[in-house]
Design a protein around this motif. Structure first.
Motif, PDB file in Angstrom:
ATOM      1  N   HIS A  53      22.074  66.840  55.712  1.00 59.78           N
ATOM      2  CA  HIS A  53      22.067  67.149  56.999  1.00 59.78           C
ATOM      3  C   HIS A  53      22.988  65.892  57.974  1.00 59.78           C
ATOM      4  O   HIS A  53      23.268  66.149  59.102  1.00 59.78           O
ATOM      5  N   HIS A  54      22.715  64.788  57.385  1.00 54.30           N
ATOM      6  CA  HIS A  54      23.526  63.712  58.009  1.00 54.30           C
ATOM      7  C   HIS A  54      24.945  63.884  58.058  1.00 54.30           C
ATOM      8  O   HIS A  54      25.627  63.712  59.036  1.00 54.30           O
ATOM      9  N   ALA A  55      25.495  64.395  56.907  1.00 57.98           N
ATOM     10  CA  ALA A  55      26.931  64.850  56.733  1.00 57.98           C
ATOM     11  C   ALA A  55      27.411  65.809  57.751  1.00 57.98           C
ATOM     12  O   ALA A  55      28.339  66.283  58.478  1.00 57.98           O
ATOM     13  N   GLU A  56      26.298  67.026  57.948  1.00 60.28           N
ATOM     14  CA  GLU A  56      26.616  67.915  59.097  1.00 60.28           C
ATOM     15  C   GLU A  56      26.772  67.609  60.427  1.00 60.28           C
ATOM     16  O   GLU A  56      27.710  68.131  61.306  1.00 60.28           O
ATOM     17  N   LEU A  57      25.666  66.642  60.852  1.00 61.18           N
ATOM     18  CA  LEU A  57      25.755  65.960  62.195  1.00 61.18           C
ATOM     19  C   LEU A  57      27.054  65.387  62.121  1.00 61.18           C
ATOM     20  O   LEU A  57      27.527  65.563  63.261  1.00 61.18           O
ATOM     21  N   ILE A  58      27.425  64.559  61.484  1.00 56.00           N
ATOM     22  CA  ILE A  58      28.554  63.810  61.680  1.00 56.00           C
ATOM     23  C   ILE A  58      30.000  64.718  61.945  1.00 56.00           C
ATOM     24  O   ILE A  58      30.594  64.404  62.623  1.00 56.00           O
ATOM     25  N   TYR A  59      29.978  65.826  61.030  1.00 55.15           N
ATOM     26  CA  TYR A  59      31.158  66.664  61.197  1.00 55.15           C
ATOM     27  C   TYR A  59      31.021  67.392  62.433  1.00 55.15           C
ATOM     28  O   TYR A  59      32.081  67.541  63.281  1.00 55.15           O
ATOM     29  N   ARG A  60      29.893  67.695  62.909  1.00 56.88           N
ATOM     30  CA  ARG A  60      29.753  68.324  64.292  1.00 56.88           C
ATOM     31  C   ARG A  60      29.970  67.336  65.195  1.00 56.88           C
ATOM     32  O   ARG A  60      31.023  67.875  66.136  1.00 56.88           O
ATOM     33  N   VAL A  61      29.507  66.280  65.350  1.00 58.54           N
ATOM     34  CA  VAL A  61      30.230  65.273  66.385  1.00 58.54           C
ATOM     35  C   VAL A  61      31.754  64.995  66.321  1.00 58.54           C
ATOM     36  O   VAL A  61      32.126  64.814  67.320  1.00 58.54           O
ATOM     37  N   SER A  62      32.164  64.981  65.071  1.00 55.51           N
ATOM     38  CA  SER A  62      33.471  64.817  65.110  1.00 55.51           C
ATOM     39  C   SER A  62      34.445  65.853  65.703  1.00 55.51           C
ATOM     40  O   SER A  62      35.623  65.637  66.380  1.00 55.51           O
ATOM     41  N   GLU A  63      33.860  67.055  65.640  1.00 52.57           N
ATOM     42  CA  GLU A  63      34.485  68.205  66.061  1.00 52.57           C
ATOM     43  C   GLU A  63      34.532  68.052  67.655  1.00 52.57           C
ATOM     44  O   GLU A  63      35.358  68.306  68.492  1.00 52.57           O
ATOM     45  N   GLU A  64      33.231  67.620  68.048  1.00 52.24           N
ATOM     46  CA  GLU A  64      33.196  67.421  69.854  1.00 52.24           C
ATOM     47  C   GLU A  64      34.144  66.097  70.183  1.00 52.24           C
ATOM     48  O   GLU A  64      34.504  66.271  71.263  1.00 52.24           O
ATOM     49  N   TRP A 149      28.517  56.294  67.674  1.00 47.13           N
ATOM     50  CA  TRP A 149      27.364  56.941  66.761  1.00 47.13           C
ATOM     51  C   TRP A 149      28.034  57.257  65.452  1.00 47.13           C
ATOM     52  O   TRP A 149      27.380  57.004  64.325  1.00 47.13           O
ATOM     53  N   VAL A 150      29.310  57.840  65.546  1.00 50.27           N
ATOM     54  CA  VAL A 150      29.897  58.426  64.235  1.00 50.27           C
ATOM     55  C   VAL A 150      30.061  57.309  63.294  1.00 50.27           C
ATOM     56  O   VAL A 150      29.803  57.139  61.971  1.00 50.27           O
ATOM     57  N   SER A 151      30.715  56.238  63.891  1.00 43.94           N
ATOM     58  CA  SER A 151      30.957  54.989  62.933  1.00 43.94           C
ATOM     59  C   SER A 151      29.725  54.329  62.596  1.00 43.94           C
ATOM     60  O   SER A 151      29.595  53.806  61.320  1.00 43.94           O
ATOM     61  N   GLU A 152      28.513  54.452  63.069  1.00 42.15           N
ATOM     62  CA  GLU A 152      27.157  53.704  62.613  1.00 42.15           C
ATOM     63  C   GLU A 152      26.623  54.742  61.691  1.00 42.15           C
ATOM     64  O   GLU A 152      26.249  54.482  60.652  1.00 42.15           O
ATOM     65  N   LYS A 153      26.654  56.046  61.781  1.00 41.15           N
ATOM     66  CA  LYS A 153      26.207  56.906  60.882  1.00 41.15           C
ATOM     67  C   LYS A 153      26.807  57.108  59.833  1.00 41.15           C
ATOM     68  O   LYS A 153      26.256  57.516  58.664  1.00 41.15           O
ATOM     69  N   LEU A 154      28.206  57.034  59.785  1.00 39.43           N
ATOM     70  CA  LEU A 154      28.934  56.932  58.589  1.00 39.43           C
ATOM     71  C   LEU A 154      28.414  55.814  57.621  1.00 39.43           C
ATOM     72  O   LEU A 154      28.452  56.176  56.207  1.00 39.43           O
ATOM     73  N   SER A 155      28.017  54.584  58.168  1.00 39.25           N
ATOM     74  CA  SER A 155      27.485  53.618  57.348  1.00 39.25           C
ATOM     75  C   SER A 155      26.317  53.985  56.730  1.00 39.25           C
ATOM     76  O   SER A 155      25.968  53.582  55.361  1.00 39.25           O
ATOM     77  N   SER A 156      25.468  54.709  57.481  1.00 41.55           N
ATOM     78  CA  SER A 156      24.089  55.079  56.800  1.00 41.55           C
ATOM     79  C   SER A 156      24.403  56.065  55.787  1.00 41.55           C
ATOM     80  O   SER A 156      23.959  56.197  54.935  1.00 41.55           O
TER      81      SER A 156
END
Length: 231
Positions: A53-64, A149-156
């Motif tokens: 789920h975390h990876a899905e969100l990261i990919y979605r935000v990277s598209e945005e 957000w992406v930078s922080e969540k990638l660490s998570s």
């Protein structure tokens, strides 16, 4: 009907985006002492679901992020150049499977370590992107917040994958292969257009790698539940 100005619309979109991400399942493994106990205490199955789920969100935000950056800074002809791989991605030298047949043949262990290699290769470049975008004259709050957000969540995500590797494989993580292409160049001030195109290239490459992470993790999940029917 009341029409919102551009500033009002941006503020409203930012509020909705923040609420959506806040409501998502958290993946914060570290406790107050810095250990990964928050993730080690949950089951392997639930941890993998949270990671996906975390990876899905990261990919979605990277598209945005890519779309937003294009609208703000990239003239259309240069978007075409980027799509034609004018800049090489920083993870090109990593031993990551690329074709469908290669991905299907690798082991669960190598799937996990491939995800971890991609994550760890992007932590520094994303921190660099966050720093450079703060210097842009016309960077919107939405762009800056999503980059942070992406930078922080990638660490998570890295923390979760490290724990998952220990749970599934009963081993510590392998050392990763670092990219041979430097990102941070504090002593060099590139031309504005060159700098913008470089940052855009980083964003588009990260979007591709974020999709790879999501794909690898979903394949791993499929193998845990339906080993012989994973396409």
């Amino acid at each position: 009907m009341m029409h919102m100005t551009g500033i009002q619309w941006s503020a409203w979109a930012l509020l909705l985006w923040s609420q959506h991400l806040t409501a998502s399942t958290p993946l914060d493994c570290r406790d107050d002492q810095g250990s990964l106990s928050h993730c080690t205490s949950i089951s392997q199955e639930k941890l993998l679901d949270r990671i996906i789920h975390h990876a899905e969100l990261i990919y979605r935000v990277s598209e945005e992020l890519c779309s937003l950056f294009e609208e703000l800074f990239i003239p259309f002809p240069f978007r075409l150049q980027s799509n034609q791989a004018a800049y090489a991605c920083i993870t090109r030298a990593l031993p990551i499977p690329s074709s469908k047949s290669e991905i299907q043949q690798i082991s669960d262990k190598w799937l996990l370590h491939s995800v971890l290699m991609l994550i760890q290769s992007w932590i520094e470049p994303l921190a660099y992107l966050q720093m450079t975008m703060e210097r842009y004259d016309h960077a919107s709050d939405m762009l800056l917040n999503k980059t942070k957000w992406v930078s922080e969540k990638l660490s998570s995500l890295e923390q979760g994958v490290v724990v998952l590797i220990k749970k599934m494989l009963d081993e510590s993580t392998l050392s990763t292969v670092q990219s041979d292409q430097g990102i941070v160049q504090n002593d060099v001030q590139p031309e504005v257009l060159e700098s913008v195109l470089r940052d855009y290239s980083l964003l588009t490459c990260f979007k591709k790698d974020a999709h790879k992470m999501e794909t690898f993790l979903k394949l791993l999940k499929c193998r845990q539940t339906d080993k012989y029917n994973c396409a």
